[in-house]
Design a protein around this motif. Structure first.
Motif, mmCIF file in Angstrom:
data_model
loop_
_atom_site.group_PDB
_atom_site.id
_atom_site.type_symbol
_atom_site.label_atom_id
_atom_site.label_comp_id
_atom_site.label_asym_id
_atom_site.label_seq_id
_atom_site.Cartn_x
_atom_site.Cartn_y
_atom_site.Cartn_z
ATOM 1 N N LEU A 30 0.849 -1.204 0.000
ATOM 2 C CA LEU A 30 0.000 0.000 0.000
ATOM 3 C C LEU A 30 0.880 1.247 0.000
ATOM 4 O O LEU A 30 0.657 2.187 -0.770
ATOM 5 C CB LEU A 30 -0.898 0.032 1.244
ATOM 6 N N ALA A 31 1.924 1.219 0.851
ATOM 7 C CA ALA A 31 2.807 2.395 0.981
ATOM 8 C C ALA A 31 3.496 2.709 -0.342
ATOM 9 O O ALA A 31 3.765 3.869 -0.665
ATOM 10 C CB ALA A 31 3.836 2.149 2.081
ATOM 11 N N GLY A 32 3.786 1.664 -1.115
ATOM 12 C CA GLY A 32 4.463 1.869 -2.399
ATOM 13 C C GLY A 32 3.526 2.356 -3.490
ATOM 14 O O GLY A 32 3.963 2.708 -4.587
ATOM 15 N N PRO A 176 6.708 -2.585 -3.484
ATOM 16 C CA PRO A 176 6.485 -2.141 -2.102
ATOM 17 C C PRO A 176 7.500 -1.079 -1.669
ATOM 18 O O PRO A 176 8.590 -0.992 -2.239
ATOM 19 C CB PRO A 176 6.677 -3.414 -1.284
ATOM 20 N N ASN A 177 7.106 -0.324 -0.664
ATOM 21 C CA ASN A 177 8.007 0.693 -0.106
ATOM 22 C C ASN A 177 8.431 0.260 1.297
ATOM 23 O O ASN A 177 7.749 0.527 2.279
ATOM 24 C CB ASN A 177 7.268 2.044 -0.067
ATOM 25 N N ARG A 178 9.582 -0.424 1.382
ATOM 26 C CA ARG A 178 10.057 -0.923 2.683
ATOM 27 C C ARG A 178 10.651 0.189 3.533
ATOM 28 O O ARG A 178 10.786 0.045 4.743
ATOM 29 C CB ARG A 178 11.091 -2.040 2.474
ATOM 30 N N ALA A 234 14.565 -6.143 -0.794
ATOM 31 C CA ALA A 234 14.457 -6.737 0.555
ATOM 32 C C ALA A 234 15.865 -6.960 1.116
ATOM 33 O O ALA A 234 16.133 -6.658 2.286
ATOM 34 C CB ALA A 234 13.690 -8.056 0.477
ATOM 35 N N ARG A 235 16.754 -7.469 0.269
ATOM 36 C CA ARG A 235 18.128 -7.717 0.740
ATOM 37 C C ARG A 235 18.806 -6.396 1.116
ATOM 38 O O ARG A 235 19.496 -6.303 2.124
ATOM 39 C CB ARG A 235 18.923 -8.448 -0.352
ATOM 40 N N ALA A 236 18.580 -5.358 0.287
ATOM 41 C CA ALA A 236 19.177 -4.050 0.584
ATOM 42 C C ALA A 236 18.654 -3.506 1.917
ATOM 43 O O ALA A 236 19.330 -2.711 2.575
ATOM 44 C CB ALA A 236 18.869 -3.072 -0.543
ATOM 45 N N HIS A 237 17.460 -3.931 2.313
ATOM 46 C CA HIS A 237 16.919 -3.507 3.607
ATOM 47 C C HIS A 237 17.304 -4.477 4.718
ATOM 48 O O HIS A 237 16.728 -4.444 5.806
ATOM 49 C CB HIS A 237 15.385 -3.365 3.523
#
Ligand code: B12
Ligand code: SF4
Length: 497
Positions: A30-32, A176-178, A234-237
């Motif tokens: 949703l955020a993304g 997505p916006n993580r 995801a990995r970058a986060h």
């Protein structure tokens, strides 16, 4: 506008928060997908189970949201209503939006009384509906043109028509916006975990599953480029472990195999993957699929075995997805699927459902014995009458539902009885057997991640044997006393807010 998105803190027996705290994929999606000028913050309350109220107070103070969105499953409904009440008291002018499985399938429960009522209900997929809703709130427009939305008008809710499901290939849904997440501590047995979607939907119609009422029988996929970018993000986060949250990734095995190859080629095979799978797909295609999965980094496979008895499979409408064809014969696919996964060094998390309407003690014991023999980690549940599933209608018709308290609808609390056994007896049989099966897996889990073992091994053990004492374990006290203590603990911990 300032938007605060919350997932509920409630977890269930098989997801002890000491070992597993997974992000909610809906909220970052949703955020993304809102317009970029909004300031969106995502908080997974599972990360702060012991301080939910303080965290919400702090988030509301810090971010002064105009809109608060809640993602809710049915067993989290009571918590969600308390969170709505708290947020309203902290910030009376806020607009509250609820979405996810429970608001979509039981929207009537979010309408009254006014202090715990939502202002908006988003039914089904949320990205586009939520984006359009924020636009309408900002522009002080009407809401009647937004498909998939229910909104308050006077004392009642107006329900707009459903939104058709999104065909994911067209790129309508952005990644997505993580970065919107403000809490940390996601873990899967000691490794930082994240969730990634590669597809949505399922074409089967198991009677216990909410998916069909939620979105119909269909299957849509994201492109591999998008999926690989999402895994990289995801990995970058910080993710070391990825849970693929697809409803049923094994519907298209050739695509799943190609995805494994793509993960390997993109050198994303240094991450560890978990996934949910059907036994028929693994049994039929395991010779090629299982080695590829292992090579890509798959470790835990949640296998939807559901039940080992034909009559129960029929009741659950899960016969087809658990059958493999061999020459002209049809056989149960489970053992073959488990064998493929084991041969390629993956762990089987065995999903079974016991306590169906005609189950006797022997039926339940047969399933428990199967789990003891074949699965690495048991994920045994009781049939649970979630809103609008075909199974719920069956249980209602036979008057077998014994609890309407939806906070108990977590899958491991028996809320239905069978024609032969009380709900309590059904739960007792599962609880008694399952602790020892979990104990058996503990050494592998600890070997897999010794640091986690040293730090949390004891806590895990305590969680698994909650309610038991040395006396009960040695047989000097009736195990039912330990079971009662376990149930009391479980009841107490449901009061998150
Ligand atoms: C992956 C998954 C899990 C993972 C959890 C990963 C995670 N962090 O969430 C695991 C395996 C751990 C799990 C566990 C459980 N799960 Co589960 N799970 C799923 C599954 C397969 C996919 C959910 C998902 O992430 N989809 C991808 C996201 C993007 O989609 P989404 O969540 O639907 O969100 C969209 C909309 O719903 C909406 N939306 C959602 N929230 C919000 C909020 C707002 C504000 C708005 C506007 C919109 C919105 O917009 C989103 C984007 O389109 C579903 C469905 C299925 N086929 O089985 C079941 C499902 C959600 N789970 C379910 C259940 C019951 C559970 C358990 C209680 C028991 C169990 N069956 O294992 C536990 C509880 C977990 C806990 N907290 O302790 C039920 C819920 C039924 C219900 N009526 O509540 C489902 C539907 C399966 C079923 N039995 O039918 N689960
Ligand atoms: S195969 Fe899985 S996702 Fe599909 S209907 Fe059955 S339980 Fe639901």
């Amino acid at each position: 506008m300032r938007v605060l998105l919350l997932s509920m803190p409630d977890s269930f027996e098989h997801m002890p928060s000491v070992a597993i705290r997974m992000p909610n994929g809906a909220l970052t999606s949703l955020a993304g997908n809102v317009d970029v000028h909004h300031r969106v913050v995502v908080a997974d309350l599972i990360l702060v189970q012991q301080r939910v109220r303080e965290t919400i107070e702090q988030l509301v103070r810090q971010h002064t949201p105009d809109v608060v969105g809640l993602s809710v499953m049915t067993f989290q409904r009571r918590t969600a209503l308390k969170v709505i009440d708290l947020v309203r008291r902290l910030r009376p002018a806020v607009q509250i939006v609820v979405g996810g499985y429970d608001p979509s399938l039981a929207p009537e429960t979010y309408g009254t009384p006014p202090e715990v009522a939502a202002d908006f209900i988003v039914r089904g997929e949320g990205e586009i509906t939520f984006r359009n809703l924020l636009r309408a709130i900002e522009a002080h427009d009407g809401y009647d043109g937004i498909a998939g939305l229910a909104y308050r008008s006077g004392g009642t809710f107006v329900h707009n028509p459903d939104r058709p499901v999104t065909t994911l290939g067209a790129g309508d849904i952005r990644p997505p916006n993580r970065s919107a997440r403000v809490l940390s501590g996601y873990t899967m047995v000691g490794r930082q975990v994240d969730v990634v979607e590669t597809s949505r939907g399922c074409t089967f119609d198991c009677s216990f599953c909410s998916i069909i009422e939620m979105r119909g029988r269909n299957f849509h996929t994201y492109s591999f480029d998008r999926v690989l970018d999402d895994i990289r993000d995801a990995r970058a986060h910080g993710a070391e472990s990825i849970f693929l949250v697809d409803d049923n990734i094994t519907l298209n095995v050739r695509r799943f195999e190609a995805l494994c190859r793509a993960i390997i080629d993109a050198r994303l095979d240094d991450l560890e993957y978990s996934v949910q799978a059907m036994t028929s797909a693994i049994a039929t295609h395991g010779a090629t699929l299982a080695p590829l999965m292992r090579q890509a980094g798959f470790r835990y496979v949640f296998l939807g075995i559901e039940n080992v008895l034909d009559a129960d499979l029929e009741f659950l409408r899960a016969t087809a997805k658990n059958t493999r064809r061999e020459k002209s014969e049809r056989r149960n696919a489970t053992i073959q699927a488990i064998d493929y996964l084991h041969r390629h060094k993956m762990y089987v998390v065995g999903g079974l459902i016991v306590g169906n309407p005609d189950d006797t003690r022997d039926c339940i014991e047969a399933n428990l014995e199967f789990a003891r023999r074949y699965v690495d980690y048991p994920y045994i549940q009781h049939p649970t009458p979630y809103p609008r599933t075909p199974m719920t209608t069956d249980f209602q018709r036979r008057r077998l539902i014994v609890s309407e308290r939806v906070e108990e609808y977590d899958g491991t609390t028996a809320v239905v009885r069978s024609e032969h056994l009380t709900a309590e007896e059904i739960e007792f049989l599962r609880w008694r057997a399952e602790r020892w099966m979990k104990l058996r897996h503990l050494p592998s889990a600890l070997r897999h991640n010794p640091r986690f073992g040293l730090r949390h091994g004891l806590k895990m053990l305590r969680h698994t044997f909650r309610g038991s004492t040395l006396r009960s374990l040695l047989g000097l006290e009736d195990e039912r006393k330990a079971f009662e203590r376990y149930r009391a603990m479980r009841k107490a911990e449901r009061a998150y807010v």
